[in-house]
Design an enzyme around this catalytic site. Sequence first.
Site, PDB file in Angstrom:
ATOM      1  N   ASP A  67      -7.018  -1.584 -10.882  1.00  0.00           N
ATOM      2  CA  ASP A  67      -6.392  -2.759 -11.492  1.00  0.00           C
ATOM      3  C   ASP A  67      -6.648  -4.028 -10.687  1.00  0.00           C
ATOM      4  O   ASP A  67      -7.131  -3.970  -9.548  1.00  0.00           O
ATOM      5  CB  ASP A  67      -4.883  -2.531 -11.675  1.00  0.00           C
ATOM      6  CG  ASP A  67      -4.223  -1.881 -10.454  1.00  0.00           C
ATOM      7  OD1 ASP A  67      -4.794  -1.955  -9.347  1.00  0.00           O
ATOM      8  OD2 ASP A  67      -3.143  -1.301 -10.613  1.00  0.00           O
ATOM      9  N   ASP A 136       8.555   2.173 -10.561  1.00  0.00           N
ATOM     10  CA  ASP A 136       8.889   2.404 -11.972  1.00  0.00           C
ATOM     11  C   ASP A 136       8.049   3.529 -12.584  1.00  0.00           C
ATOM     12  O   ASP A 136       8.039   3.699 -13.796  1.00  0.00           O
ATOM     13  CB  ASP A 136       8.748   1.099 -12.786  1.00  0.00           C
ATOM     14  CG  ASP A 136       7.299   0.620 -12.904  1.00  0.00           C
ATOM     15  OD1 ASP A 136       6.397   1.258 -12.303  1.00  0.00           O
ATOM     16  OD2 ASP A 136       7.067  -0.395 -13.594  1.00  0.00           O
ATOM     17  N   HIS A 138       4.772   3.838 -12.485  1.00  0.00           N
ATOM     18  CA  HIS A 138       3.445   3.488 -13.005  1.00  0.00           C
ATOM     19  C   HIS A 138       2.314   4.069 -12.167  1.00  0.00           C
ATOM     20  O   HIS A 138       2.440   4.260 -10.966  1.00  0.00           O
ATOM     21  CB  HIS A 138       3.289   1.962 -13.169  1.00  0.00           C
ATOM     22  CG  HIS A 138       3.235   1.169 -11.905  1.00  0.00           C
ATOM     23  ND1 HIS A 138       3.583  -0.161 -11.858  1.00  0.00           N
ATOM     24  CD2 HIS A 138       2.869   1.487 -10.633  1.00  0.00           C
ATOM     25  CE1 HIS A 138       3.412  -0.613 -10.641  1.00  0.00           C
ATOM     26  NE2 HIS A 138       2.985   0.364  -9.868  1.00  0.00           N
TER      27      HIS A 138
HETATM   28  P1  PGA Z   1       2.999   1.073  -2.905  1.00  0.00           P
HETATM   29  O1  PGA Z   1       2.563   0.836  -4.417  1.00  0.00           O
HETATM   30  O2  PGA Z   1       1.978   1.981  -2.286  1.00  0.00           O
HETATM   31  O3  PGA Z   1       2.957  -0.318  -2.302  1.00  0.00           O
HETATM   32  O4  PGA Z   1       4.351   1.672  -2.927  1.00  0.00           O
HETATM   33  C1  PGA Z   1       2.194   1.901  -5.224  1.00  0.00           C
HETATM   34  C2  PGA Z   1       2.066   1.452  -6.657  1.00  0.00           C
HETATM   35  O5  PGA Z   1       2.771   0.519  -7.082  1.00  0.00           O
HETATM   36  O6  PGA Z   1       1.261   2.056  -7.390  1.00  0.00           O
END
Ligand code: PGA
Length: 261
Positions: A67, A136, A138
Amino acid sequence: MDVIIRPDTASAVKLTARLIADAINAKPDFKLGLATGGTMEAVYAELAAMNRAGQVDFSLVRTFNLDEYIGLPADDPNSYRYYMNHHLFDHVNIDPRNTHLPDGMATDEEAEAEAYEAAMADAGGIDLQLLGIGNDGHIGFNEPLSSFSSRTSARYLTPETYRQNCVYFNPPESMPRRAFTMGVGTILDARRIVMLITGSRKAAIAARAIEGPLTSMVTGSAVQLHPDAVVILDAEAAAGLTCREYCDDAFNNDPKWAAYR
Ligand code: PGA
Protein backbone atom coordinates in the site's frame (compact mmCIF):
# COMPACT_ATOMS: atom_id res chain seq x y z
CA MET A 1 -2.63 -22.38 8.46
CA ASP A 2 0.51 -22.75 10.57
CA VAL A 3 0.60 -20.67 13.73
CA ILE A 4 4.01 -20.37 15.40
CA ILE A 5 4.41 -18.73 18.79
CA ARG A 6 7.89 -17.58 19.79
CA PRO A 7 8.74 -16.58 23.37
CA ASP A 8 9.74 -13.01 22.51
CA THR A 9 9.60 -10.44 19.74
CA ALA A 10 13.25 -10.89 18.72
CA SER A 11 12.85 -14.60 18.00
CA ALA A 12 9.54 -14.02 16.16
CA VAL A 13 11.29 -11.43 13.99
CA LYS A 14 14.30 -13.70 13.35
CA LEU A 15 12.08 -16.59 12.30
CA THR A 16 10.13 -14.32 9.92
CA ALA A 17 13.35 -13.04 8.33
CA ARG A 18 14.75 -16.57 8.01
CA LEU A 19 11.62 -17.84 6.26
CA ILE A 20 11.88 -14.98 3.76
CA ALA A 21 15.63 -15.42 3.22
CA ASP A 22 15.32 -19.19 2.72
CA ALA A 23 12.54 -18.69 0.19
CA ILE A 24 14.65 -16.16 -1.75
CA ASN A 25 17.66 -18.45 -1.68
CA ALA A 26 15.56 -21.26 -3.13
CA LYS A 27 14.35 -19.05 -6.04
CA PRO A 28 16.66 -16.10 -6.74
CA ASP A 29 14.24 -14.21 -9.08
CA PHE A 30 11.80 -14.09 -6.20
CA LYS A 31 8.68 -11.87 -6.19
CA LEU A 32 8.35 -10.60 -2.65
CA GLY A 33 5.29 -8.79 -1.30
CA LEU A 34 6.23 -6.32 1.42
CA ALA A 35 4.48 -4.57 4.29
CA THR A 36 5.26 -1.43 6.28
CA GLY A 37 4.56 -0.41 9.91
CA GLY A 38 6.44 -0.50 13.17
CA THR A 39 6.36 -4.31 13.40
CA MET A 40 8.30 -4.77 10.16
CA GLU A 41 11.19 -2.43 10.95
CA ALA A 42 13.02 -5.16 12.89
CA VAL A 43 12.38 -7.71 10.12
CA TYR A 44 14.02 -5.40 7.59
CA ALA A 45 16.96 -4.73 9.93
CA GLU A 46 17.43 -8.50 10.21
CA LEU A 47 17.21 -9.03 6.44
CA ALA A 48 19.73 -6.21 5.89
CA ALA A 49 22.10 -7.85 8.39
CA MET A 50 21.68 -11.23 6.66
CA ASN A 51 22.39 -9.56 3.31
CA ARG A 52 25.58 -7.98 4.68
CA ALA A 53 26.62 -11.37 6.03
CA GLY A 54 26.13 -12.97 2.60
CA GLN A 55 23.18 -15.07 3.80
CA VAL A 56 20.60 -13.70 1.35
CA ASP A 57 20.98 -12.16 -2.11
CA PHE A 58 18.47 -9.57 -3.34
CA SER A 59 20.11 -8.95 -6.72
CA LEU A 60 17.32 -10.59 -8.75
CA VAL A 61 14.46 -10.07 -6.28
CA ARG A 62 11.45 -7.99 -7.31
CA THR A 63 9.29 -6.43 -4.60
CA PHE A 64 5.71 -5.15 -4.49
CA ASN A 65 4.46 -3.30 -1.43
CA LEU A 66 0.94 -3.65 -0.12
CA ASP A 67 0.00 0.00 0.00
CA GLU A 68 0.86 3.69 -0.22
CA TYR A 69 -0.75 6.89 1.06
CA ILE A 70 -2.54 8.97 -1.57
CA GLY A 71 -1.14 12.48 -1.81
CA LEU A 72 2.37 11.81 -0.49
CA PRO A 73 5.29 12.05 -2.94
CA ALA A 74 8.04 9.42 -2.78
CA ASP A 75 10.43 11.77 -0.95
CA ASP A 76 7.96 12.55 1.83
CA PRO A 77 9.36 10.95 5.01
CA ASN A 78 5.89 9.52 5.78
CA SER A 79 5.44 7.86 2.40
CA TYR A 80 5.82 4.12 2.34
CA ARG A 81 8.31 4.49 -0.54
CA TYR A 82 10.49 6.51 1.83
CA TYR A 83 9.98 3.95 4.62
CA MET A 84 11.04 1.08 2.34
CA ASN A 85 14.13 2.89 1.05
CA HIS A 86 15.10 3.86 4.58
CA HIS A 87 14.49 0.49 6.27
CA LEU A 88 15.38 -2.02 3.54
CA PHE A 89 16.18 -1.02 -0.03
CA ASP A 90 19.10 1.30 0.81
CA HIS A 91 20.70 -1.46 2.89
CA VAL A 92 20.54 -4.50 0.58
CA ASN A 93 21.80 -5.32 -2.90
CA ILE A 94 18.42 -4.85 -4.58
CA ASP A 95 18.09 -3.03 -7.91
CA PRO A 96 15.86 -0.01 -7.11
CA ARG A 97 14.13 -0.52 -10.49
CA ASN A 98 12.87 -3.87 -9.15
CA THR A 99 11.06 -2.27 -6.19
CA HIS A 100 7.42 -1.33 -6.64
CA LEU A 101 4.84 0.60 -4.67
CA PRO A 102 1.69 2.31 -5.90
CA ASP A 103 2.38 5.96 -6.83
CA GLY A 104 0.66 8.05 -4.18
CA MET A 105 0.73 11.06 -6.52
CA ALA A 106 -1.01 9.33 -9.44
CA THR A 107 -3.74 11.58 -10.83
CA ASP A 108 -5.77 8.77 -12.42
CA GLU A 109 -6.34 6.51 -9.41
CA GLU A 110 -8.15 3.77 -11.29
CA ALA A 111 -5.42 3.58 -13.92
CA GLU A 112 -2.74 3.45 -11.21
CA ALA A 113 -4.50 0.60 -9.40
CA GLU A 114 -4.95 -1.34 -12.65
CA ALA A 115 -1.31 -0.78 -13.62
CA TYR A 116 -0.18 -2.07 -10.23
CA GLU A 117 -2.22 -5.26 -10.61
CA ALA A 118 -0.85 -5.67 -14.15
CA ALA A 119 2.75 -5.23 -12.96
CA MET A 120 2.31 -8.02 -10.40
CA ALA A 121 0.70 -10.29 -12.99
CA ASP A 122 3.46 -9.54 -15.53
CA ALA A 123 6.05 -10.48 -12.92
CA GLY A 124 4.36 -13.87 -12.60
CA GLY A 125 2.57 -13.18 -9.31
CA ILE A 126 3.82 -12.81 -5.75
CA ASP A 127 5.77 -15.77 -4.34
CA LEU A 128 5.52 -14.71 -0.72
CA GLN A 129 3.48 -11.88 0.80
CA LEU A 130 4.63 -10.51 4.15
CA LEU A 131 1.77 -9.18 6.28
CA GLY A 132 1.27 -7.35 9.55
CA ILE A 133 -2.14 -6.62 11.02
CA GLY A 134 -3.62 -3.30 12.07
CA ASN A 135 -5.43 -2.59 15.32
CA ASP A 136 -8.68 -2.73 13.33
CA GLY A 137 -7.73 -6.09 11.82
CA HIS A 138 -6.68 -4.72 8.44
CA ILE A 139 -4.16 -6.34 6.11
CA GLY A 140 -2.67 -3.77 3.78
CA PHE A 141 -5.20 -0.97 4.06
CA ASN A 142 -8.13 -3.35 3.67
CA GLU A 143 -10.26 -1.74 6.33
CA PRO A 144 -13.31 -3.41 7.90
CA LEU A 145 -16.00 -4.11 5.26
CA SER A 146 -13.39 -4.67 2.49
CA SER A 147 -14.52 -7.55 0.30
CA PHE A 148 -12.45 -10.73 0.44
CA SER A 149 -12.38 -10.58 -3.37
CA SER A 150 -11.29 -6.92 -3.56
CA ARG A 151 -8.43 -5.90 -5.83
CA THR A 152 -5.95 -3.02 -5.71
CA SER A 153 -7.78 0.30 -5.40
CA ALA A 154 -7.99 3.60 -3.54
CA ARG A 155 -9.59 3.32 -0.08
CA TYR A 156 -10.75 5.61 2.71
CA LEU A 157 -9.04 4.84 6.04
CA THR A 158 -10.89 4.17 9.29
CA PRO A 159 -10.74 6.45 12.35
CA GLU A 160 -8.93 3.56 14.10
CA THR A 161 -6.20 3.51 11.44
CA TYR A 162 -6.01 7.29 11.58
CA ARG A 163 -5.48 7.14 15.36
CA GLN A 164 -2.88 4.36 14.97
CA ASN A 165 -0.81 6.08 12.27
CA CYS A 166 -1.27 9.84 12.74
CA VAL A 167 1.36 9.82 15.49
CA TYR A 168 3.99 9.54 12.74
CA PHE A 169 2.80 12.80 11.13
CA ASN A 170 3.59 16.36 12.16
CA PRO A 171 1.03 17.76 12.62
CA PRO A 172 -1.00 14.55 13.10
CA GLU A 173 -3.90 16.01 11.05
CA SER A 174 -1.66 16.05 7.97
CA MET A 175 -1.98 12.26 7.66
CA PRO A 176 -3.74 11.39 4.39
CA ARG A 177 -7.14 9.77 4.93
CA ARG A 178 -6.89 7.75 1.70
CA ALA A 179 -4.46 5.17 0.38
CA PHE A 180 -3.91 2.71 -2.44
CA THR A 181 -3.87 -0.87 -1.25
CA MET A 182 -3.70 -4.32 -2.75
CA GLY A 183 -7.11 -5.89 -2.21
CA VAL A 184 -7.77 -8.90 0.00
CA GLY A 185 -8.22 -10.91 -3.19
CA THR A 186 -4.88 -9.65 -4.49
CA ILE A 187 -3.18 -10.68 -1.25
CA LEU A 188 -4.78 -14.14 -1.31
CA ASP A 189 -3.32 -14.69 -4.81
CA ALA A 190 0.21 -14.80 -3.34
CA ARG A 191 1.66 -18.30 -3.37
CA ARG A 192 2.59 -18.05 0.32
CA ILE A 193 1.61 -15.71 3.13
CA VAL A 194 3.79 -14.95 6.16
CA MET A 195 2.07 -12.82 8.79
CA LEU A 196 3.93 -11.39 11.79
CA ILE A 197 2.05 -10.13 14.88
CA THR A 198 3.86 -8.86 17.97
CA GLY A 199 3.02 -7.12 21.23
CA SER A 200 0.16 -7.22 23.73
CA ARG A 201 -1.66 -4.42 21.87
CA LYS A 202 -2.39 -6.93 19.09
CA ALA A 203 -3.50 -9.90 21.26
CA ALA A 204 -7.25 -9.37 20.88
CA ILE A 205 -7.22 -8.71 17.13
CA ALA A 206 -4.78 -11.59 16.55
CA ALA A 207 -7.23 -13.99 18.23
CA ARG A 208 -10.10 -12.67 16.10
CA ALA A 209 -8.07 -12.97 12.87
CA ILE A 210 -6.65 -16.44 13.57
CA GLU A 211 -9.47 -18.16 15.45
CA GLY A 212 -12.51 -16.01 14.82
CA PRO A 213 -15.09 -16.33 12.08
CA LEU A 214 -14.22 -15.24 8.56
CA THR A 215 -15.50 -11.71 8.35
CA SER A 216 -14.81 -8.62 6.31
CA MET A 217 -14.93 -6.77 9.64
CA VAL A 218 -11.48 -8.30 10.32
CA THR A 219 -9.83 -8.62 6.93
CA GLY A 220 -6.89 -10.41 8.56
CA SER A 221 -9.25 -13.38 9.05
CA ALA A 222 -9.04 -13.91 5.25
CA VAL A 223 -5.63 -15.48 5.88
CA GLN A 224 -7.57 -18.56 7.07
CA LEU A 225 -8.63 -19.07 3.44
CA HIS A 226 -5.07 -19.29 2.15
CA PRO A 227 -3.68 -22.79 1.50
CA ASP A 228 -0.10 -21.89 2.53
CA ALA A 229 -0.16 -19.32 5.32
CA VAL A 230 2.06 -19.12 8.37
CA VAL A 231 1.32 -16.70 11.20
CA ILE A 232 4.20 -15.95 13.58
CA LEU A 233 3.46 -14.34 16.94
CA ASP A 234 5.39 -13.45 20.05
CA ALA A 235 3.99 -14.70 23.36
CA GLU A 236 2.32 -11.35 24.11
CA ALA A 237 0.42 -11.23 20.84
CA ALA A 238 -0.54 -14.91 21.23
CA ALA A 239 -2.00 -14.43 24.71
CA GLY A 240 -5.63 -14.59 23.49
CA LEU A 241 -5.28 -17.76 21.39
CA THR A 242 -6.93 -20.99 22.52
CA CYS A 243 -4.78 -23.06 20.11
CA ARG A 244 -1.48 -22.34 21.91
CA GLU A 245 -0.80 -25.89 23.12
CA TYR A 246 -1.36 -27.38 19.65
CA CYS A 247 0.72 -24.65 17.98
CA ASP A 248 3.68 -25.24 20.31
CA ASP A 249 3.42 -29.01 19.95
CA ALA A 250 3.36 -28.78 16.14
CA PHE A 251 6.29 -26.34 15.95
CA ASN A 252 8.40 -28.43 18.33
CA ASN A 253 7.67 -31.80 16.72
CA ASP A 254 6.51 -31.44 13.13
CA PRO A 255 9.59 -32.30 10.99
CA LYS A 256 8.83 -29.44 8.59
CA TRP A 257 9.93 -26.95 11.26
CA ALA A 258 13.07 -28.85 12.32
CA ALA A 259 15.42 -26.30 10.71
CA TYR A 260 13.73 -23.38 12.46
CA ARG A 261 13.50 -24.55 16.07
P1 PGA B 1 2.16 -1.73 13.00
O1 PGA B 1 1.12 -1.66 11.80
O2 PGA B 1 3.21 -2.74 12.63
O3 PGA B 1 2.73 -0.32 13.05
O4 PGA B 1 1.41 -2.11 14.21
C1 PGA B 1 0.61 -2.83 11.24
C2 PGA B 1 -0.52 -2.50 10.30
O5 PGA B 1 -1.23 -1.50 10.51
O6 PGA B 1 -0.73 -3.27 9.35
